[in-house]
Design an enzyme around this catalytic site. Sequence first.
Site: not given
Lengths: 395, 146
Positions: A177, A197-199, A235, A323
């Site tokens: 984050q 993390s890229g996204h 790869t 939930c």
Amino acid sequence: MIYLDNAATTRVSAEVYEAMKPYFCEQYANPSAIYSFAGSAAKAVDEARRQSAALIGAQPNEIYFTAGGSESDNWAVRAATEASAGKGKHIITSKIEHHAILHTCQYLEKHGYEVTYINVDENGTIKLDELEAAIRPDTTLITIMAANNEIGTIQPLKEIGALAKKNGILFHTDAVQAYGHIPLDVDALNIDLLSASGHKFHGPKGIGFLYIRKGVRMGSLIHGGAQERARRAGTHNTPGIVGLGAAAALAAAQMEKSIDKETTLRDYLIKRVLEEIPYSRINGHLVNRLPNNANFCFRFIEGESLLILLDQKGICASSGSACTSGSLDPSHVLLAIGLPHETAHGSLRLTLSDETTKEEIDVTVEALKNIVARLRSMSPLYEDFVKAQRQDREK
Amino acid sequence: MYSEKVMDHFNNPRNVGEMEQPSGVGTVGNAKCGDIMRMYLDIDENGVIREAKFKTFGCGAAVATSSMATELVKGKTVQEALEVTNKAVMEALDGLPPAKVHCSLLAEEAIHAALWDYAEKNHLTIEGLKKPVEDIEEKIEEDAEQ
């Protein structure tokens, strides 16, 4: 649509998308291949490695591309502890880590490791004195997140890094984050291992990296070919890697501006919500906080209902209610900062991006006011609260 | 994730409210697991449910099952209301996601709790009515054991 769930994922920015495009249909060669056709792809991977490293003051050969944050976390915690199992089998982490860390720790506990879970204070900052006291001769890894994904609290990485270094323990941080959002320097903070993390910062999904400080001994998680200096097989995901690098370069160029813009909007959002919605609270540290994170609790109502009604107004948000967590317990993070269950069920996380506008925040606050009032009007907890107040007044 | 009927009952819940002088009222569930339902019943001298009202703290499914449960018991006798089971509520809503089945159990339990209160107030015994449990998790565990 108003998208306020940027901690879940972000939009791939136009520049990143453009940078990735040639590596699908044109420069599709396997970067490990020997022929000249692979040269462009191999060069692009090198460049992305350089861009990814630069953002945290690392060397390019200390960046190992993975399939994302969870893989990086799993790899770091498992391989680093396995490599030093001869010295000891004790790990220190915190109660508010992402499940990629917590569940890996639980897995290791089943395989002969001991884990100490450090408490956090009411702002979600880990207790440094508790951390220091937890260190033992057989402690081999401290893994503490850079910033929390739910409440945005930024941890005292410098102090943790210093403690780890002083005691000869590896320090891993889950920076999923934080990377691309706030300045991080692996040398200044004494970080040995770092997951990204890229996204989470306008790069593509399915790509991340683990930073491994030069000299740190550890094995592989994914065995196979000799990619990534024979430490992570598979790869290369060339378009993903290129996208990650491009997003890192953009983040480096725009970080100061983005932090200013997001912090201003975030504080405006927090101020309006706390002033205009009664019985609301902000969770997480008010200052040591990710620029884009606001996390609220609204008493007497439940988070999933809130999300459905926000969705109907075209607003995307998230909650730590049971939930939405897939179990009957609300978020472990909200419980760790000391919230009672019923309050934790009524949480709402709004996470901004540098594309978020003041108008969007205004629309969201207005929607929120109506929705919270509507849900309270049908809540038996609110009914009891109002009756108790009335009785108090009559006394 | 939710059926159209569930969304309809969540967006336009029927019979939300309180009663000043209910014939019976029952509250079930707990805040710990995130669902609380309160049901009010107005029952006439012939044992027919004239009105039903509810208030619910919970997710979309919890609101929808409460709303449907009040609709299903209205106009029924006390005995007939006992036949409004969680399955009946679920069927009337065109189903619930598996993780939300406990909400329909809570709705059934809310009806039973209100009826239990009515029976106690009027010194009646309603055939087939068991004392409701406060914690629905206990009931789910009991059912699982059986």
